[in-house]
Design a protein around this motif. Structure first.
Motif, mmCIF file in Angstrom:
data_model
loop_
_atom_site.group_PDB
_atom_site.id
_atom_site.type_symbol
_atom_site.label_atom_id
_atom_site.label_comp_id
_atom_site.label_asym_id
_atom_site.label_seq_id
_atom_site.Cartn_x
_atom_site.Cartn_y
_atom_site.Cartn_z
ATOM 1 N N GLY A 217 0.818 -1.207 0.000
ATOM 2 C CA GLY A 217 0.000 0.000 0.000
ATOM 3 C C GLY A 217 0.847 1.250 0.000
ATOM 4 N N LEU A 218 0.229 2.354 -0.362
ATOM 5 C CA LEU A 218 0.876 3.660 -0.395
ATOM 6 C C LEU A 218 0.092 4.631 0.475
ATOM 7 N N ILE A 219 0.813 5.449 1.210
ATOM 8 C CA ILE A 219 0.213 6.571 1.927
ATOM 9 C C ILE A 219 0.683 7.843 1.230
ATOM 10 N N ILE A 247 5.166 10.391 -0.814
ATOM 11 C CA ILE A 247 4.643 9.070 -1.165
ATOM 12 C C ILE A 247 5.458 8.034 -0.414
ATOM 13 N N ARG A 248 4.779 7.280 0.430
ATOM 14 C CA ARG A 248 5.449 6.316 1.302
ATOM 15 C C ARG A 248 4.798 4.939 1.146
ATOM 16 N N TYR A 255 11.780 2.332 -1.287
ATOM 17 C CA TYR A 255 11.323 3.034 -2.481
ATOM 18 C C TYR A 255 10.564 4.321 -2.164
ATOM 19 N N HIS A 256 10.619 4.801 -0.954
ATOM 20 C CA HIS A 256 9.959 6.067 -0.629
ATOM 21 C C HIS A 256 10.438 7.178 -1.559
ATOM 22 N N TYR A 257 9.514 8.006 -2.002
ATOM 23 C CA TYR A 257 9.927 9.146 -2.821
ATOM 24 C C TYR A 257 8.936 10.286 -2.660
#
Length: 424
Positions: A217-219, A247-248, A255-257
């Motif tokens: 999932g993405l937060i 985007i976490r 891969y956080h960016y």
């Protein structure tokens, strides 16, 4: 190594033997010179000296033999010790490798096949007010009717009235006084808005992989500074916006960016139900851990949209967009054709539900690759107040690519909450 130790042993034994013999020779020579004088007294001394020489020689030999034995023992044990220590050395060497691998993963750009920029959002939401603007100003029409009723009208005299010599003067109709109409206070028209949002996106194939799909999932949290649609003409409007998002990933933290996006667009009302838009956007993606940029993408977009009311509560939205993307690195250069159709039903004024179909066809211009991407999903949009809104979506993604190991098949779910922080 063993040969060298044996040579040292032989040399030491030879040296000790020569030294011992030389010592004994000197003693024997001294004894022979004084044999006649000290024969009777030195017999015991000669025996003692011989015993000392023998003991000295034996002690040196034993010492050297012991050192040689220890050296041989070390030599014999060395391969075993090295073999025993080899796993430890290998294990020690693996840690830096794993750390380097983790660092390399952190420095690799995150897969962009299903990046949050293509999360499903209705293309007509931002143009809601323009599409639903009434064509007639009912307050102005009412004022005109009242003026017509109040204005006196004279009618020409008839022929019979002239013959009789009569003059008839028409009196204006007396109407009861109308209540005073309050002039509407001009509303404040903002030219810009500041909006905050937070969302969660869950999918069964976060990296669009064919071999081993990963569920994650993405937060997504961010701010948007956008301008209102500023009129350039009677049917032409201008709009600009700046977006910043964090985007976490839930599990794939390497891969956080972060995302920074600029957008400028010119909106043209083609008819009461149809519009066109020409826009430019720039998207920049940065590593979250180092803030180094790994993507810089410029897009030129031409879009056409239409809204058709089917009933008082049911509308059909259709949307087409041609996007030409120039990116750094150039491997992301592509041409995208997008088609969207959305059927929306208003249960009541703040609550809207609908079903959507989306298709994206991507042609990469700098390499041999073509993607087909489809989405079928339902949505629920609830306007909590004039400044807050919540959106829920769930559906399925389908598609493939000419590149191996890429597959877009997945289920997804998302929930987004937005809040208007201010307007100016």
């Amino acid at each position: 190594m063993r040969l060298k130790n044996w040579n040292n042993l032989f040399f030491c034994i030879l040296l000790a033997s020569i030294g011992g013999s030389w010592c004994c020779i000197r003693v024997d020579a001294a004894e022979s010179a004084n044999t006649e004088i000290w024969r009777s007294k030195n017999v015991a001394s000669t025996q003692v000296t011989d015993q000392l020489c023998q003991k000295l020689q034996q002690r040196v030999i034993n010492s050297l033999c012991q050192q040689s034995s220890e050296s041989q023992t070390l030599d014999s044990q060395m391969p075993l010790n090295v073999a025993q220590q080899t796993p430890e050395t290998t294990q020690t060497d693996q840690d830096p490798t794993e750390e380097f691998g983790d660092t390399q993963k952190q420095n690799d750009p995150p897969p962009l096949e299903s990046q949050p920029s293509i999360l499903p959002t209705s293309p007509s939401d931002s143009k809601e007010e323009l599409l639903n603007t009434p064509d007639i100003n009912y307050s102005q029409r009412r004022e005109r009717l009242i003026e017509l009723l109040r204005s006196p009208k004279s009618s020409p005299e008839s022929d019979s009235d002239r013959e009789l010599g009569l003059r008839i003067r028409l009196r204006p109709l007396e109407l009861p006084p109308l209540p005073a109409i309050e002039q509407p206070v001009p509303k404040f028209k903002p030219i810009g808005y500041l909006q905050a949002r937070v969302g969660y996106f869950q999918t069964t194939n976060i990296f669009s992989s064919d071999d081993s799909p990963i569920e994650d999932g993405l937060i997504i949290s961010g701010l948007t500074l956008t301008s209102a649609y500023l009129p350039l003409g009677s049917k032409t409007f201008f709009n600009g916006s700046i977006d910043g998002n964090l985007i976490r990933y839930i599990n794939q933290s390497q891969y956080h960016y972060n995302q920074l996006r600029f957008n400028l667009s010119v909106y043209q009302q083609l008819s009461q139900r149809m519009y066109g838009e020409l826009s430019w956007s720039n998207q920049q993606l940065f590593y979250a851990n180092s803030s180094d940029r790994f993507l810089n993408e410029n897009s030129l977009q031409l879009s056409l949209g239409r809204r058709d009311p089917l009933t008082s509560k049911l509308t059909l939205d259709t949307f087409y967009e041609l996007s030409i993307n120039f990116a750094d690195p150039q491997s992301r250069d592509r041409i995208i054709n997008s088609f969207w159709i959305s059927l929306n039903y208003y249960l009541q004024k703040p609550l809207q539900v609908g079903i959507n179909y989306q298709m994206n066809l991507s042609d990469f211009t700098q390499r041999d690759r073509e993607d087909e991407f489809y989405r079928l999903f339902g949505h629920l949009n609830y306007r909590i107040s004039d400044t807050t809104n919540m959106n829920v979506q769930a559906g399925v993604s389908l598609g493939s690519s000419t590149v191996e190991n890429i597959d877009f098949d997945a289920w997804f779910f998302s929930i987004n909450y937005s809040l208007q922080l201010g307007r100016f």
